[in-house]
Design a protein around this motif. Structure first.
Motif, PDB file in Angstrom:
ATOM      1  N   GLY A   1       0.816  -1.209   0.000  1.00  0.00           N
ATOM      2  CA  GLY A   1       0.000   0.000   0.000  1.00  0.00           C
ATOM      3  C   GLY A   1       0.847   1.256   0.000  1.00  0.00           C
ATOM      4  N   ILE A   2       1.934   1.242   0.749  1.00  0.00           N
ATOM      5  CA  ILE A   2       2.843   2.391   0.759  1.00  0.00           C
ATOM      6  C   ILE A   2       3.481   2.560  -0.619  1.00  0.00           C
TER       7      ILE A   2
ATOM      8  N   PHE B   1      -2.972   7.088   6.642  1.00  0.00           N
ATOM      9  CA  PHE B   1      -3.857   6.059   6.110  1.00  0.00           C
ATOM     10  C   PHE B   1      -5.097   5.814   6.973  1.00  0.00           C
TER      11      PHE B   1
ATOM     12  N   MET C   1      -4.304  -1.320   1.742  1.00  0.00           N
ATOM     13  CA  MET C   1      -4.482  -0.875   3.128  1.00  0.00           C
ATOM     14  C   MET C   1      -5.685  -1.565   3.770  1.00  0.00           C
TER      15      MET C   1
ATOM     16  N   GLY D   1       2.162   1.669  -3.352  1.00  0.00           N
ATOM     17  CA  GLY D   1       1.073   2.144  -4.204  1.00  0.00           C
ATOM     18  C   GLY D   1       0.807   3.631  -4.087  1.00  0.00           C
ATOM     19  N   ALA D   2       1.205   4.222  -2.974  1.00  0.00           N
ATOM     20  CA  ALA D   2       1.034   5.667  -2.823  1.00  0.00           C
ATOM     21  C   ALA D   2       1.952   6.430  -3.774  1.00  0.00           C
TER      22      ALA D   2
ATOM     23  N   THR E   1      -3.316   1.774  -3.594  1.00  0.00           N
ATOM     24  CA  THR E   1      -3.022   1.964  -2.175  1.00  0.00           C
ATOM     25  C   THR E   1      -4.166   1.480  -1.292  1.00  0.00           C
ATOM     26  N   THR E   2      -5.372   1.943  -1.580  1.00  0.00           N
ATOM     27  CA  THR E   2      -6.507   1.678  -0.685  1.00  0.00           C
ATOM     28  C   THR E   2      -6.803   0.200  -0.562  1.00  0.00           C
TER      29      THR E   2
END
Length: 123
Positions: A20-21, A59, A35, A23-24, A31-32
């Motif tokens: 997820g990080i 997040f 997460m 993906g940011a 990301t979502t």
């Protein structure tokens, strides 16, 4: 639940949080999704880790908005739509397979439509 199962859930939660990080910063990584998956896995393996994710300054608020209201912020919607459009452009100009293009682009468009039609958080 056995210690091995808890360890497995917690480890997968850590991997998902890490993705997820990533993906940011990368347009093709969501990301979502990672997460939310990290939160679900952590809630199974380590409630303390799940609580940490919920309280995370970056997040935590979007996760809380999703859990409480099934809502996505306007900023997140715009960013998601832009990244999906970028992804569709990359696919259009780099993928040789017409079959894959004709499957991926409508799929990404439907994902984008679903995202932009979600409610926005009330608070």
């Amino acid at each position: 639940m056995s210690k091995l199962q808890r360890t497995l859930y917690t480890s997968l939660a850590g991997v998902s949080f890490g993705l997820g990080i990533v993906g940011a910063f990368l347009p093709l990584m969501p990301t979502t999704v990672f997460m939310l998956l990290a939160l679900w896995l952590a809630s199974k393996g380590s409630p303390r880790f799940a609580g940490w994710i919920r309280r995370h300054p970056r997040f935590g608020p979007p996760i809380a908005a999703w859990e409480n209201e099934r809502a996505i912020s306007r900023q997140a919607k715009c960013l998601a739509a832009a990244m999906l459009l970028l992804s569709m452009s990359v696919i259009t100009f780099t993928l040789d397979s017409l079959l894959l293009r004709s499957l991926l682009i409508p799929f990404l468009a439907l994902v984008g439509l679903w995202i932009v039609t979600r409610a926005e958080p009330r608070s």
